[in-house]
Design a protein around this motif. Sequence first.
Motif, mmCIF file in Angstrom:
data_model
loop_
_atom_site.group_PDB
_atom_site.id
_atom_site.type_symbol
_atom_site.label_atom_id
_atom_site.label_comp_id
_atom_site.label_asym_id
_atom_site.label_seq_id
_atom_site.Cartn_x
_atom_site.Cartn_y
_atom_site.Cartn_z
ATOM 1 N N ARG A 54 -22.258 -4.842 39.518
ATOM 2 C CA ARG A 54 -20.882 -5.349 39.469
ATOM 3 C C ARG A 54 -20.100 -4.769 38.294
ATOM 4 O O ARG A 54 -19.084 -5.327 37.867
ATOM 5 C CB ARG A 54 -20.865 -6.887 39.386
ATOM 6 N N GLY A 55 -20.573 -3.643 37.775
ATOM 7 C CA GLY A 55 -19.826 -2.977 36.726
ATOM 8 C C GLY A 55 -20.207 -3.392 35.326
ATOM 9 O O GLY A 55 -19.552 -3.001 34.362
ATOM 10 N N TYR A 56 -21.252 -4.238 35.179
ATOM 11 C CA TYR A 56 -21.778 -4.613 33.860
ATOM 12 C C TYR A 56 -20.731 -5.250 32.953
ATOM 13 O O TYR A 56 -20.797 -5.144 31.729
ATOM 14 C CB TYR A 56 -22.421 -3.397 33.177
ATOM 15 N N GLY A 57 -19.761 -5.909 33.568
ATOM 16 C CA GLY A 57 -18.749 -6.613 32.785
ATOM 17 C C GLY A 57 -17.703 -5.706 32.166
ATOM 18 O O GLY A 57 -16.852 -6.175 31.399
ATOM 19 N N LEU A 58 -17.722 -4.417 32.505
ATOM 20 C CA LEU A 58 -16.745 -3.488 31.943
ATOM 21 C C LEU A 58 -15.389 -3.651 32.624
ATOM 22 O O LEU A 58 -15.310 -3.945 33.825
ATOM 23 C CB LEU A 58 -17.219 -2.046 32.119
ATOM 24 N N GLU A 59 -14.338 -3.445 31.870
ATOM 25 C CA GLU A 59 -13.008 -3.393 32.468
ATOM 26 C C GLU A 59 -12.914 -2.134 33.337
ATOM 27 O O GLU A 59 -13.594 -1.131 33.069
ATOM 28 C CB GLU A 59 -11.936 -3.363 31.382
ATOM 29 N N PRO A 60 -12.082 -2.159 34.386
ATOM 30 C CA PRO A 60 -12.008 -1.008 35.297
ATOM 31 C C PRO A 60 -11.814 0.333 34.603
ATOM 32 O O PRO A 60 -12.477 1.316 34.950
ATOM 33 C CB PRO A 60 -10.825 -1.360 36.200
ATOM 34 N N ALA A 61 -10.924 0.392 33.606
ATOM 35 C CA ALA A 61 -10.670 1.668 32.933
ATOM 36 C C ALA A 61 -11.912 2.170 32.218
ATOM 37 O O ALA A 61 -12.233 3.372 32.263
ATOM 38 C CB ALA A 61 -9.512 1.520 31.952
ATOM 39 N N GLU A 62 -12.654 1.270 31.554
ATOM 40 C CA GLU A 62 -13.860 1.698 30.853
ATOM 41 C C GLU A 62 -14.953 2.075 31.843
ATOM 42 O O GLU A 62 -15.713 3.025 31.616
ATOM 43 C CB GLU A 62 -14.360 0.615 29.903
#
Length: 264
Positions: free
Chosen positions: A94-102
Motif C-alpha cells: 500500500r505504498g509503505y505510508g509514503l505520500e504519492p509524490a515520494e
Amino acid sequence: MAEIHEKTAIRDRAMTLRALHVPGDPVVLPNAWDAASARAVEAAGFPAVATSSAAVAAVLGYEDGQDTPVDEMFAAVARITRVVAVPVTADVERGYGLEPAELVERLAAAGAVGCNLEDSDPATGTMIDAAEQADFLAAVRAAAAKAGTDLVINARVDTFIHGAGTPGERLAEALDRAGRYLDAGADCVYPILASDPEVIGTLAREIGGPINVLMWPGVPSIRDLAALGVARVSLGSGIHRATQAFTAGMLDTIARGDDPFPPA
C-alpha cells in the motif's frame, strides 16, 4: 542533462511495459525476489520483471504485509533493476505510508517503471474505502505526471480475499472498484485470487480495461486465461515458495547422508 536522459529512459520503459498488457495475449510475469532470480526471468525470455513483496520480505527476513522497512524494500528493487535491461514493476503493497509524490520519486530512483498498489490494509485485511483508494491512485498518477516520469499502475482489488458478502456480491464490488480505479488513472486492475473461469471471464468483459490474474493452484492455464481476455498473468510468490521447498528437500537429503544431486 543526465536527469532528463534518465526521465526519458523511465518513460520509454514504462511505455514498453504498458504496451505488453494486451487482453487475449497476456504478459506473463514470473515474479522475482532478488538480482539472481530477476536475471533468470530475463534470461528465460520474459519481456518484463515483476517483484513479489512477499518473496522479497522473506529473503530480507520479514513478514509480508508492509513489515519490510521501506528503505530495504526499495534497495531490493534497485538491485533488481540494476541487473536487467527489461522493464521492472515493483510490488509496493500500500505504498509503505509514503505520500504519492515520494512514492513516485522512490520508485523512479530505484529504476522501477510500474507498481502494484493494493486496496486493503496489510496489517488488518480491512478493505479501504473505494473512493479513498481511487483518490490515492489518482494522486499517484498526478505525481508521476508532475515529476515528468511515467508509471504503470496495477491496482489490486482485494474483494476476493477480504471482501464481504456472497460470491456474487464480491464480484459486483470488484467490478465497481475496478471501474473506479481505471477512471482514477490505473493502467491495469488486479482482482487477486479470482480463480473461477466464469468470474474471470466476466471481469475481463465488463471491467473495460486490462486485468491481471494471479496464477496459483486451481486457476485456469495461461492459454485458457488468454482465451478469457486476461492481459497480465502474475506468479506472485509462487516460484519463490517452490524454490524454498526444493531447497528444503535437498537439505533433508543431505541431512540423511544421501546424494542431493540426481544423476545427469
